[in-house]
Write a protein that holds these residues in place. Structure first.
Motif, PDB file in Angstrom:
ATOM      1  N   ARG A  47       0.876  -1.179   0.000  1.00 20.45           N
ATOM      2  CA  ARG A  47       0.000   0.000   0.000  1.00 20.45           C
ATOM      3  C   ARG A  47       0.908   1.222   0.000  1.00 20.45           C
ATOM      4  O   ARG A  47       1.690   1.419   0.935  1.00 20.45           O
ATOM      5  CB  ARG A  47      -0.901  -0.043   1.240  1.00 20.45           C
ATOM      6  N   ASN A  74      -2.815  -0.057  -3.939  1.00 22.14           N
ATOM      7  CA  ASN A  74      -3.032  -1.089  -2.925  1.00 22.14           C
ATOM      8  C   ASN A  74      -2.969  -2.454  -3.583  1.00 22.14           C
ATOM      9  O   ASN A  74      -3.795  -2.777  -4.451  1.00 22.14           O
ATOM     10  CB  ASN A  74      -4.385  -0.890  -2.238  1.00 22.14           C
ATOM     11  N   ASP A  83      -8.774   4.466   5.681  1.00 20.06           N
ATOM     12  CA  ASP A  83      -9.700   3.366   5.465  1.00 20.06           C
ATOM     13  C   ASP A  83      -9.053   2.035   5.862  1.00 20.06           C
ATOM     14  O   ASP A  83      -8.035   1.629   5.309  1.00 20.06           O
ATOM     15  CB  ASP A  83     -10.116   3.321   3.993  1.00 20.06           C
ATOM     16  N   GLY A  84      -9.647   1.376   6.819  1.00 21.57           N
ATOM     17  CA  GLY A  84      -9.136   0.093   7.279  1.00 21.57           C
ATOM     18  C   GLY A  84      -8.009   0.186   8.282  1.00 21.57           C
ATOM     19  O   GLY A  84      -7.518  -0.852   8.755  1.00 21.57           O
ATOM     20  N   ASP A  85      -7.586   1.397   8.623  1.00 21.40           N
ATOM     21  CA  ASP A  85      -6.509   1.546   9.603  1.00 21.40           C
ATOM     22  C   ASP A  85      -7.090   1.414  11.007  1.00 21.40           C
ATOM     23  O   ASP A  85      -8.039   2.123  11.381  1.00 21.40           O
ATOM     24  CB  ASP A  85      -5.825   2.909   9.449  1.00 21.40           C
ATOM     25  N   GLU A  86      -6.516   0.522  11.799  1.00 23.93           N
ATOM     26  CA  GLU A  86      -7.049   0.249  13.136  1.00 23.93           C
ATOM     27  C   GLU A  86      -6.833   1.410  14.098  1.00 23.93           C
ATOM     28  O   GLU A  86      -7.533   1.515  15.103  1.00 23.93           O
ATOM     29  CB  GLU A  86      -6.403  -1.021  13.689  1.00 23.93           C
TER      30      GLU A  86
END
Length: 612
Positions: A352, A367, A518-521
């Motif tokens: 990414r 990505n 987006d999708g990052d914890e």
């Protein structure tokens, strides 16, 4: 039952044990001499679980034979290192020693695999670089491996190994961790991968084995196709120059150079004007088409050419557009090869990652090999250029303050403040004393005092007026460059956008920030957007850092699949060469009338030709 070795004399058995002991000591010496692979390196090739088994029946010589003894002597004496010299890294030399040691110094190369090495030069040519070996040299190495006495065959095997390592090194941009843009972007194979690949090369397919180390960048394969395309242009004779004129050629003008312009664009097929209209003209039909008039259709083609070359898309044939048109096909091939070489040296961009090609005025988010977001950018001016480097995006600041750099303050603000201290308040700046961090009234400052720019700090408050806009995306670096928003949205309407003080301005920074989060914890995109709307200043730290690459490449492939040759805004590219010859003003199109006729037949079998 009698064992085969029971007939050996005690002396023979003793000599055999000594030979085994010697080989074992040599093997241990070579293996322990190989340093451990650098733990920071990343490998594009699956690591081997154990040593590859040599197919000794294909070697022409069994283990422990005279040729193996000769190879052992040469490896132990360091002759392979001498043969390789400085053409490969120390790690590649160590891999060669380890490959031989793991096979107890049996030859690595079969005849079948060696013969396949003759495909190296065309493979290298397709990848835009020179192997460094002629076909005659490759043939000589193969012949040495399979002719002569044991010493000659041993030397030939080592020569084949050295040849493959040199070519594979050029294919990969280097076969060990020796630099690159930053260490974290280096995807060169570790030695254990290289040992496996080398032994696979010698026993099966050396070309396939070396191609495992080619660049992982999606751009690389697209440029490889572009290289083939432009080499075909060169094979067809390329194109010539368009002569300079007294005036710039503008839309609607009647100019004798128009046929030359049509011919030039036709030669570079991706900017080819309508062949149908061209063919109608060649039939000399009364279609209201004047060959020397710079009409709307040709203007559109010139605008497409200008867009692909980073020029103002005004359709005017001025000095910059004429210079781009007159660049030779060989020069464009060189541009493509230089870009491919960059991707070989910087192979691993990260699964990414964000990529900015500075002279293309574009940023892309990738990505897992898929381009997921792209937008226009504004980059540094010629006197304040954006630097090319790689790093990792760590956090995003929403509703940021702007701390003016000293250099920028001296160039753009100091003169205004000397004339009018009220400039600070009108543009939402707060002035601080650098030493005490206390606020200072701009009217209390002697703006003519020597060194004043280093004594105060100007900070612009958050809001729509802020030069950084709504957010900035940070990857800490020595250049103080980052990605950010801008309130000057109208600047994105320009085609040439080298307008900033060095940072990269984004056309849609919120979309880029949402893509990053987006999708990052560590960051909730919903909370991020809510904070953005609140106008509260906040930092959001990414749990998963994203690699970012700022490049300055002379040839790229656009998201639409078009080959682009950006303008050299910072004068860093190799100076282009010009095409040979000049188009004349009396060009007549070839008679392509037959191409417009389609054969048709009626029910009775009579033929008619229909104009298409």
């Amino acid at each position: 039952m009698t064992h085969a070795n029971s007939t050996q004399t005690p002396k023979a058995r003793t000599q055999g044990l000594k030979l085994l002991a010697t080989s074992t000591i040599a093997l241990s010496t070579v293996l322990f001499a190989v340093p451990m692979a650098n733990a920071e390196m990343h490998s594009p090739v699956k690591r081997a679980d154990g040593p590859t088994k040599l197919v000794t029946s294909l070697m022409g010589q069994p283990k422990g034979s005279a040729i193996a003894a000769e190879i052992e002597d040469r490896v132990m004496e360091g002759r392979i290192d001498e043969t390789l010299g400085d053409k490969v890294s120390p790690g590649a030399k160590a891999a060669a020693r380890q490959a031989y040691a793991q096979g107890v110094f049996a030859p690595l190369w079969t005849r079948e695999a060696a013969e396949k090495l003759m495909l190296a030069n065309p493979t290298c040519q397709e990848n835009g670089f020179d192997s460094g070996f002629t076909d005659d040299e490759l043939r000589a190495a193969i012949d040495d491996r399979f002719t002569g006495d044991a010493g000659q065959r041993a030397s030939g095997d080592l020569k084949l190994t050295a040849t493959w390592l040199v070519i594979a090194s050029r294919m990969s941009g280097g076969l060990s961790d020796e630099g690159g843009m930053v260490r974290s972007t280096d995807a060169r194979p570790t030695r254990s991968d290289l040992v496996t690949a080398l032994r696979d090369a010698g026993q099966s397919d050396p070309i396939k084995a070396m191609e495992r180390f080619s660049s992982l960048s999606p751009q690389y394969d697209m440029l490889k196709d572009a290289l083939k395309h432009y080499r075909q242009h060169a094979a067809n004779g390329g194109w010539m120059k368009i002569r300079d004129g007294k005036d710039m050629l503008e839309p609607g003008m009647d100019d004798p150079r128009v046929p030359a312009l049509r011919e030039r664009l036709k030669a570079e097929s991706c900017f080819n004007p309508s062949p149908l209209k061209w063919q109608y003209a060649s039939l000399d039909l009364d279609m209201g088409f004047a060959p020397t008039v710079y009409d709307d259709e040709l203007v559109d083609q010139v605008k497409a050419f200008q867009a692909a070359h980073g020029l103002e898309q005004d359709g005017v044939l001025g000095p910059a557009t004429l210079a781009a048109l007159n660049e030779s096909v060989e020069s464009k091939i060189d541009r493509i090869q230089r870009s491919m070489n960059h991707w070989r040296k910087n192979a691993n961009l990260g699964e990414r990652h964000v990529w900015v090609n500075i002279p293309s005025y574009r940023v892309e988010g990738w990505n897992n090999g898929v381009r997921e977001i792209t937008m226009d950018t504004i980059v540094g001016k010629k006197r304040t250029p954006s630097n090319a480097f790689s790093d990792e995006i760590e956090y995003i600041v929403v509703n940021p303050k702007w701390f003016l750099p000293i250099g920028l303050f001296k160039r753009q603000k100091l003169r205004k403040l000397r004339k009018d201290p009220g400039y600070a308040a009108r543009h939402n700046y707060v002035v601080y004393d650098r030493a005490t961090r206390a606020k200072v009234n701009p009217y209390d400052i002697d703006w003519t005092e020597p060194g004043i720019s280093r004594k105060i700090q100007m900070v612009q408050t958050p809001g729509p007026h802020n030069a950084l806009g709504q957010l900035k995306i940070i990857f800490p670096n020595k250049h103080s460059i980052y990605l950010h928003d801008t309130p000057d949205r109208h600047l994105f309407e320009r085609d040439v956008r080298a307008l900033s003080s060095g940072c990269i301005r984004l056309q849609d920074p919120v979309a880029m920030a949402n893509w990053l989060t987006d999708g990052d914890e560590g960051v909730s995109t919903e909370v991020f957007n809510t904070t953005l709307e609140s106008r509260e200043r906040e930092r959001f730290y990414l749990d998963r850092h994203v690699q970012v690459h700022l490049t300055y490449l002379p040839a790229v492939v656009s998201p639409e699949g078009r080959v682009e040759f950006p303008a050299d805004i910072y004068q860093q590219f190799k100076k282009p060469t010009l095409a040979n010859g000049t188009y004349s003003d009396d060009i007549r199109p070839e008679d392509d009338s037959n191409d417009l006729l389609v054969e048709t037949y009626d029910e009775s079998g009579h033929r008619t030709d229909t104009l298409q």
